[in-house]
Scaffold this active site. Structure first.
Site, PDB file in Angstrom:
ATOM      1  N   HIS A 158      -2.235  -4.304   4.779  1.00 16.50           N
ATOM      2  CA  HIS A 158      -2.037  -3.878   6.171  1.00 16.50           C
ATOM      3  C   HIS A 158      -3.378  -3.618   6.835  1.00 16.50           C
ATOM      4  CE1 HIS A 158      -2.632   0.613   5.818  1.00 16.50           C
ATOM      5  NE2 HIS A 158      -2.489   0.301   4.551  1.00 16.50           N
TER       6      HIS A 158
ATOM      7  N   ASP B   4       0.338   3.770   1.711  1.00 14.84           N
ATOM      8  CA  ASP B   4       0.289   4.328   3.067  1.00 14.84           C
ATOM      9  C   ASP B   4       1.701   4.643   3.583  1.00 14.84           C
ATOM     10  OD1 ASP B   4       0.090   4.493   5.989  1.00 14.84           O
ATOM     11  OD2 ASP B   4      -1.957   3.751   5.718  1.00 14.84           O
TER      12      ASP B   4
ATOM     13  N   ARG C  43       2.853   4.817   6.352  1.00 11.50           N
ATOM     14  CA  ARG C  43       3.289   4.050   7.531  1.00 11.50           C
ATOM     15  C   ARG C  43       3.755   2.646   7.171  1.00 11.50           C
ATOM     16  NH1 ARG C  43      -2.401   4.855  10.349  1.00 11.50           N
ATOM     17  NH2 ARG C  43      -2.917   4.311   8.205  1.00 11.50           N
TER      18      ARG C  43
ATOM     19  N   CYS D 227       0.839  -1.200   0.000  1.00 17.56           N
ATOM     20  CA  CYS D 227       0.000   0.000   0.000  1.00 17.56           C
ATOM     21  C   CYS D 227       0.880   1.259   0.000  1.00 17.56           C
ATOM     22  CB  CYS D 227      -0.915   0.005   1.230  1.00 17.56           C
ATOM     23  SG  CYS D 227      -2.095   1.375   1.233  1.00 17.56           S
TER      24      CYS D 227
ATOM     25  N   CYS E  14      -6.115  -0.229   6.812  1.00 13.76           N
ATOM     26  CA  CYS E  14      -5.893   0.382   5.486  1.00 13.76           C
ATOM     27  C   CYS E  14      -7.039   1.350   5.169  1.00 13.76           C
ATOM     28  CB  CYS E  14      -5.796  -0.705   4.420  1.00 13.76           C
ATOM     29  SG  CYS E  14      -5.478  -0.035   2.778  1.00 13.76           S
TER      30      CYS E  14
HETATM   31 CO    CO Z   1      -3.495   1.081   2.965  1.00 18.11          CO
END
Ligand code: CO
Length: 215
Positions: A98, A44, A46, A42, A101
């Site tokens: 994850h 993302d 993080r 992803c 998400c």
């Molecule tokens: Co995500």
């Protein structure tokens, strides 16, 4: 430039640290890229691939998008997979989802978001494919976590359905496709015990016969 000054400062410091460890670090890296892994994760912020799995530059080829999707009309992801499999000859493709998400959560909701809706629609289709299982989970957080896992399951299948991956298997190239998930709450990766190593493991409808050579 001034807005980005902290980033340039970080970069200079990082280069200095690398060179302190190994004066030939960048010379070696510039001459060869031979990663064993393709990471599909992803976007993302993080979930940074290299840090999570402790690999250095040059050790993992990375593709990231919202909710780690592999869509069979997405030339970007498909090109990454083809290049990784056919040219870099990577040995493992890792689809990493994850928990928590935002893309998966947004897909579960019914708000209109714009262009994004078309992308998230792929996750709605995952929900639809497993709606009996998901509807039976009463706790919203557990339901969302399971949807994140099932999204990985489906994306692993999508990777395996590509002609590049199947051709690699037909040629006897060593290639495994894995599904794993990252927990942003504790930093731990979990193996979803998904490992596909040959075409016999995929549904018949998606299996490709090798192309016959014409004389
Ligand atoms: Co995500």
């Amino acid at each position: 430039m001034s807005d980005l000054k902290p980033l340039f400062d970080n970069n200079r410091r990082w280069v200095a640290e690398r060179l302190l460890d190994d004066p030939d670090y960048f010379k070696r890296l510039s001459e060869l890229q031979a990663p064993k892994y393709l990471w599909i994760g992803c976007s993302d912020s993080r979930v940074p691939a290299n840090q999570i799995i402790g690999l250095r530059p040059g050790e993992v080829f990375v593709h990231r998008n919202i909710a780690n999707l592999v869509v069979h009309t997405d030339m970007n992801a498909l090109s990454v997979i083809q290049y990784a499999v056919e040219y870099l000859k990577i040995e493992h493709i890792i689809v990493c989802g994850h928990y928590g998400c935002g893309g998966v959560k947004a897909a579960y909701e019914n708000k209109e978001l714009g262009l994004l809706d078309n992308w998230l629609r792929n996750i709605k289709d995952v929900y639809h494919a497993y709606n009996e299982e998901l509807d039976a989970i009463p706790d919203p957080k557990a339901k969302m976590n399971r949807l994140c896992e099932l999204n990985v399951v489906e994306q692993v299948s999508n990777v395996c359905h590509t002609t590049f991956v199947q051709n690699a298997w037909t040629k006897g190239q060593q290639l495994s496709v894995h599904g794993i998930i990252y927990d942003i709450h504790n930093g731990l990766l979990q193996d979803l015990s998904i490992r596909v190593k040959d075409a016999a493991q995929i549904e018949n409808i998606y299996q490709m016969m090798p192309k016959k050579k014409t004389a």
